[in-house]
Design a protein around this motif. Structure first.
Motif, PDB file in Angstrom:
ATOM      1  N   GLY A  27      -5.312   3.126   3.096  1.00  0.00           N
ATOM      2  CA  GLY A  27      -4.025   2.447   3.148  1.00  0.00           C
ATOM      3  C   GLY A  27      -4.033   1.291   4.120  1.00  0.00           C
ATOM      4  N   SER A  28      -3.011   0.445   4.028  1.00  0.00           N
ATOM      5  CA  SER A  28      -2.962  -0.725   4.902  1.00  0.00           C
ATOM      6  C   SER A  28      -2.595  -0.364   6.334  1.00  0.00           C
ATOM      7  N   SER A  47      -1.122   4.146  -1.398  1.00  0.00           N
ATOM      8  CA  SER A  47      -0.453   4.167  -2.698  1.00  0.00           C
ATOM      9  C   SER A  47      -0.678   5.491  -3.413  1.00  0.00           C
ATOM     10  N   ASN A  48      -1.915   5.843  -3.646  1.00  0.00           N
ATOM     11  CA  ASN A  48      -2.299   7.159  -4.176  1.00  0.00           C
ATOM     12  C   ASN A  48      -1.416   7.600  -5.342  1.00  0.00           C
ATOM     13  N   GLN A  49      -1.122   6.675  -6.245  1.00  0.00           N
ATOM     14  CA  GLN A  49      -0.181   6.971  -7.331  1.00  0.00           C
ATOM     15  C   GLN A  49      -0.672   8.075  -8.258  1.00  0.00           C
ATOM     16  N   GLN A  50      -1.978   8.154  -8.469  1.00  0.00           N
ATOM     17  CA  GLN A  50      -2.536   9.180  -9.348  1.00  0.00           C
ATOM     18  C   GLN A  50      -2.934  10.449  -8.590  1.00  0.00           C
ATOM     19  N   ARG A  51      -2.734  10.444  -7.278  1.00  0.00           N
ATOM     20  CA  ARG A  51      -3.062  11.601  -6.420  1.00  0.00           C
ATOM     21  C   ARG A  51      -4.548  11.961  -6.515  1.00  0.00           C
ATOM     22  N   THR A  52      -5.388  10.972  -6.649  1.00  0.00           N
ATOM     23  CA  THR A  52      -6.829  11.204  -6.786  1.00  0.00           C
ATOM     24  C   THR A  52      -7.566  11.064  -5.458  1.00  0.00           C
ATOM     25  N   HIS A  70      -6.798  17.367   9.945  1.00  0.00           N
ATOM     26  CA  HIS A  70      -6.424  18.052   8.706  1.00  0.00           C
ATOM     27  C   HIS A  70      -6.601  17.107   7.530  1.00  0.00           C
ATOM     28  N   THR A  71      -7.034  17.670   6.412  1.00  0.00           N
ATOM     29  CA  THR A  71      -7.179  16.898   5.173  1.00  0.00           C
ATOM     30  C   THR A  71      -6.400  17.576   4.054  1.00  0.00           C
ATOM     31  N   PHE A  72      -5.437  16.846   3.471  1.00  0.00           N
ATOM     32  CA  PHE A  72      -4.760  17.318   2.276  1.00  0.00           C
ATOM     33  C   PHE A  72      -5.653  17.009   1.073  1.00  0.00           C
ATOM     34  N   LYS A  73      -5.862  17.980   0.225  1.00  0.00           N
ATOM     35  CA  LYS A  73      -6.742  17.805  -0.921  1.00  0.00           C
ATOM     36  C   LYS A  73      -6.096  16.912  -1.980  1.00  0.00           C
ATOM     37  N   LYS A  74      -6.900  16.456  -2.921  1.00  0.00           N
ATOM     38  CA  LYS A  74      -6.383  15.678  -4.045  1.00  0.00           C
ATOM     39  C   LYS A  74      -5.294  16.471  -4.760  1.00  0.00           C
ATOM     40  N   ASN A  75      -4.242  15.767  -5.177  1.00  0.00           N
ATOM     41  CA  ASN A  75      -3.107  16.362  -5.898  1.00  0.00           C
ATOM     42  C   ASN A  75      -2.225  17.246  -5.023  1.00  0.00           C
ATOM     43  N   GLU A  76      -2.520  17.346  -3.735  1.00  0.00           N
ATOM     44  CA  GLU A  76      -1.685  18.178  -2.871  1.00  0.00           C
ATOM     45  C   GLU A  76      -0.442  17.408  -2.406  1.00  0.00           C
ATOM     46  N   ILE A  77      -0.635  16.189  -1.915  1.00  0.00           N
ATOM     47  CA  ILE A  77       0.471  15.305  -1.552  1.00  0.00           C
ATOM     48  C   ILE A  77       0.096  13.884  -1.965  1.00  0.00           C
ATOM     49  N   ARG A  78       1.078  12.982  -1.900  1.00  0.00           N
ATOM     50  CA  ARG A  78       0.776  11.565  -2.116  1.00  0.00           C
ATOM     51  C   ARG A  78       0.315  10.904  -0.817  1.00  0.00           C
ATOM     52  N   HIS A  79       1.125  11.072   0.258  1.00  0.00           N
ATOM     53  CA  HIS A  79       0.786  10.470   1.542  1.00  0.00           C
ATOM     54  C   HIS A  79       1.653  11.095   2.640  1.00  0.00           C
ATOM     55  N   VAL A  80       1.374  10.675   3.876  1.00  0.00           N
ATOM     56  CA  VAL A  80       2.094  11.191   5.048  1.00  0.00           C
ATOM     57  C   VAL A  80       3.129  10.165   5.488  1.00  0.00           C
ATOM     58  N   TRP A  93       5.488  17.909  14.013  1.00  0.00           N
ATOM     59  CA  TRP A  93       6.088  18.065  12.699  1.00  0.00           C
ATOM     60  C   TRP A  93       5.513  16.985  11.782  1.00  0.00           C
ATOM     61  N   ILE A  94       5.033  17.397  10.632  1.00  0.00           N
ATOM     62  CA  ILE A  94       4.386  16.491   9.690  1.00  0.00           C
ATOM     63  C   ILE A  94       5.260  16.379   8.441  1.00  0.00           C
ATOM     64  N   LEU A  95       5.624  15.171   8.060  1.00  0.00           N
ATOM     65  CA  LEU A  95       6.478  14.919   6.901  1.00  0.00           C
ATOM     66  C   LEU A  95       5.654  14.254   5.806  1.00  0.00           C
ATOM     67  N   THR A  96       5.723  14.808   4.579  1.00  0.00           N
ATOM     68  CA  THR A  96       4.916  14.291   3.480  1.00  0.00           C
ATOM     69  C   THR A  96       5.778  14.033   2.252  1.00  0.00           C
ATOM     70  N   GLY A  97       5.256  13.270   1.299  1.00  0.00           N
ATOM     71  CA  GLY A  97       5.946  12.984   0.043  1.00  0.00           C
ATOM     72  C   GLY A  97       4.938  12.673  -1.043  1.00  0.00           C
ATOM     73  N   ASP A  98       5.415  12.448  -2.315  1.00  0.00           N
ATOM     74  CA  ASP A  98       6.756  11.995  -2.607  1.00  0.00           C
ATOM     75  C   ASP A  98       7.458  12.870  -3.660  1.00  0.00           C
ATOM     76  N   ASN A  99       6.714  13.423  -4.615  1.00  0.00           N
ATOM     77  CA  ASN A  99       7.330  14.258  -5.647  1.00  0.00           C
ATOM     78  C   ASN A  99       7.842  15.565  -5.030  1.00  0.00           C
ATOM     79  N   ASP A 100       8.562  16.351  -5.843  1.00  0.00           N
ATOM     80  CA  ASP A 100       9.178  17.575  -5.318  1.00  0.00           C
ATOM     81  C   ASP A 100       8.177  18.479  -4.609  1.00  0.00           C
ATOM     82  N   SER A 101       7.062  18.777  -5.260  1.00  0.00           N
ATOM     83  CA  SER A 101       6.088  19.702  -4.682  1.00  0.00           C
ATOM     84  C   SER A 101       5.368  19.109  -3.477  1.00  0.00           C
TER      85      SER A 101
END
Length: 267
Positions: A27-28, A47-52, A70-80, A93-101
């Motif tokens: 990311g930038s 961006s990680n739009q495809q969560r890859t 810590h490393t979030f795996k592919k498809n786990e989150i979009r970004h922090v 406290w760590i806040l992540t997004g973007d879809n519901d899960s």
């Protein structure tokens, strides 16, 4: 530390210039870059739009090279979205997004634990921490944004107040709660104003200030900057709250100064 132009730079106390420090992250830039008494924690915001792509959280201590904690795996989150230090609980406290899960709130102290999440109600950029509860103002284009209170012990989430758009900034300064919205557009949130809200109890909220967006059409603001009112803290002005205006008609790259006592009288 200075985050600038896709890299982090460092200037030590006895030095006059910044020097390159680190840019080996995805990311930038991190969306937020915060410190505790002795460390910095930041997450990748890409961006990680495809969560890859995996998403990392980095720790900086003693000016040493950042290490991945810590490393979030592919498809786990979009970004922090943010890493916020809790001085009472001695953790982050760590806040992540973007879809519901992916919209989750975690607590990190040597290891990461999921506290709450799984819907847009928990999609946040900044939260306000207290000993028994968390104030969560939402940052979502998919539904009306609200300020909510999450009670730690009972695990209950309560709606408190509806705001005009996505919330990027939330602070408690001198016993006053502040949140501010930005002009992130969606089919549901169409406001062309950035609004600063205040509260004495975190439940009853009032508008303190509002400002119209600048000349850039809203649909193009994501390429430049959303109109916003950033709440600053830990400044030398003890009796005042300082707000930085961005991408606003009359306040771009300018400052607002509010007298704390006047705010309390108004609220």
């Amino acid at each position: 530390y200075l985050v600038f132009n896709k890299a982090i730079y460092l200037k030590k106390n006895n030095e006059s210039n910044y020097s390159f420090y680190f840019n080996n992250y995805s990311g930038s830039r991190p969306l937020n870059f915060n410190c505790s008494e002795n460390e910095i924690l930041f997450g990748e915001y890409h961006s990680n739009q495809q969560r890859t792509v995996e998403t990392n959280i980095y720790q900086i201590r003693n000016n040493e090279s950042p290490k991945i904690v810590h490393t979030f795996k592919k498809n786990e989150i979009r970004h922090v979205h943010n890493c916020i230090f809790d001085k009472h609980r001695k953790g982050w406290w760590i806040l992540t997004g973007d879809n519901d899960s992916e919209s989750n709130i975690y607590f990190y102290n040597k290891r990461l634990s999921l506290i709450a999440g799984g819907s847009q109600k928990y999609r946040a950029v900044e939260i306000i921490l207290e000993s028994d509860k968390i104030f969560i103002p939402s940052d979502t284009p998919f539904e009306k944004n609200k300020i909510r209170i999450y009670h730690n012990i009972s695990d209950v989430l309560k709606d408190v107040f509806q705001v005009n758009g996505s919330v990027f900034h939330a602070k408690k300064i001198k016993d006053i709660y502040f949140i501010s919205t930005v002009t992130e557009p969606s089919e549901i949130n169409k406001s062309k104003k950035a609004i600063l809200y205040g509260s004495l109890d975190g439940i009853n909220w009032s508008i303190l200030f509002e400002a119209k967006k600048d000349f850039v059409p809203i649909k193009f603001q994501k390429y430049f900057r959303y109109s916003e009112l950033k709440i600053l803290e830990n400044l030398f002005l003890d009796k005042f709250v300082v707000i930085e205006g961005r991408a606003l008609q009359n306040l771009s790259n300018g400052m607002l100064v509010f007298d704390i006592n006047e705010i309390k009288s108004f609220l």
